[in-house]
Design a protein around this motif. Structure first.
Motif, short mmCIF file in Angstrom:
data_model
loop_
_atom_site.label_atom_id
_atom_site.label_comp_id
_atom_site.label_asym_id
_atom_site.label_seq_id
_atom_site.Cartn_x
_atom_site.Cartn_y
_atom_site.Cartn_z
N THR A 23 -14.03 -8.97 17.66
CA THR A 23 -15.32 -9.57 17.29
C THR A 23 -15.95 -10.17 18.53
N LYS A 78 -15.24 -13.14 22.95
CA LYS A 78 -14.73 -11.91 22.34
C LYS A 78 -13.29 -12.17 21.93
N PRO A 134 -21.21 -4.83 10.86
CA PRO A 134 -20.51 -6.02 10.38
C PRO A 134 -20.85 -6.40 8.94
N TYR A 178 -19.17 -12.88 19.74
CA TYR A 178 -20.08 -13.96 19.35
C TYR A 178 -20.93 -14.27 20.58
N GLY A 219 -24.87 -5.04 16.68
CA GLY A 219 -24.33 -6.09 15.83
C GLY A 219 -25.38 -6.56 14.85
N PRO A 223 -11.30 -9.54 10.57
CA PRO A 223 -12.57 -10.26 10.67
C PRO A 223 -13.38 -10.17 9.38
N TYR A 228 -23.61 -11.24 16.40
CA TYR A 228 -22.23 -11.06 15.96
C TYR A 228 -21.91 -9.57 15.87
N GLU A 229 -20.84 -9.16 16.55
CA GLU A 229 -20.43 -7.75 16.56
C GLU A 229 -18.99 -7.60 16.09
N ILE A 230 -18.71 -6.46 15.49
CA ILE A 230 -17.33 -6.07 15.17
C ILE A 230 -17.10 -4.67 15.74
N SER A 232 -14.42 -18.54 14.11
CA SER A 232 -13.79 -17.23 14.17
C SER A 232 -13.63 -16.68 12.76
N THR A 233 -13.97 -15.40 12.58
CA THR A 233 -13.86 -14.79 11.25
C THR A 233 -12.45 -14.26 10.98
#
Length: 198
Positions: free
Chosen positions: A136, A127, A185, A138, A94, A64, A174-176, A107-108
């Motif tokens: 990730t 997710k 992130p 969103y 996030g 990501p 946005y979370e990782i 999508s990253t």
């Protein structure tokens, strides 16, 4: 008898020429075979490099890295903050990104969708599971384009930014996560040259 010698000499010279020519042709064929073998070795080496590069690109594409939006401004950072609705200090897992009205979300990294529906305070959420135990998330989307178990490419449009769930306005949360643990992130986002702080 004298006439036999020139004829004999011509025959000897002709045989000598044939032997030399045959020897020369054999050497040329041997050189051609060696040259073909070297070319084949080089082609195999190049194919091997191409395979390794493809594998490397696929690995990088599955991480990501980069932005989930065309352009963006970072509104809220990762870490402890005062919740904008409830007013309590709590962990913000996030980052919040803002952009133009209902901008497309991408999508990253390549991966598989493991969640694509409404999720309480997160609103409409996607997710994605990536390689090496990265995921990730969103959230607060207006619209979702993907379904659970769908394979996603890096940079693929997956939804539209919105204001669903517990929000004060449109933005993308946005979370990782790595090994199911939330990580900041920001370093992943900073791999893009289009990064802006507000």
């Amino acid at each position: 008898m004298k006439r036999v010698y020139p004829l004999f000499l011509i025959i000897i010279l002709f045989i000598f020429f044939l032997v030399i020519n045959h020897s020369h042709n054999v050497k040329i064929r041997q050189m051609e075979e060696k040259f073909k073998e070297k070319i084949k070795q080089k082609e195999n080496f190049i194919d091997s490099l191409n395979y390794k590069f493809d594998k490397l690109y696929n690995t990088i594409d599955s991480l990501p890295l980069g932005l989930p939006l065309d352009t963006f401004v970072l509104k809220d950072d990762f870490g402890v903050r005062k919740h904008p609705i409830y007013g309590k200090w709590q962990m913000h897992s996030g980052v919040d990104l803002i952009d133009t009205w209902r901008d497309t979300v991408y999508s990253t990294g390549a991966g598989v969708v493991i969640y694509a529906r409404r999720n309480q305070g997160y609103g409409k959420t996607i997710k994605i599971q990536h390689a090496f135990s990265f995921t990730t998330k969103y959230a607060h989307l207006h619209k979702i384009f993907v379904k659970k178990d769908q394979n996603i490419k890096k940079g693929e449009a997956i939804g539209i930014m919105g204001a669903t769930g517990h929000v004060t306005g449109q933005h993308l949360h946005y979370e990782i996560s790595y090994n199911e643990e939330k990580v900041d992130p920001l370093p992943f986002l900073e791999s893009s040259t289009r990064y802006v702080l507000k």
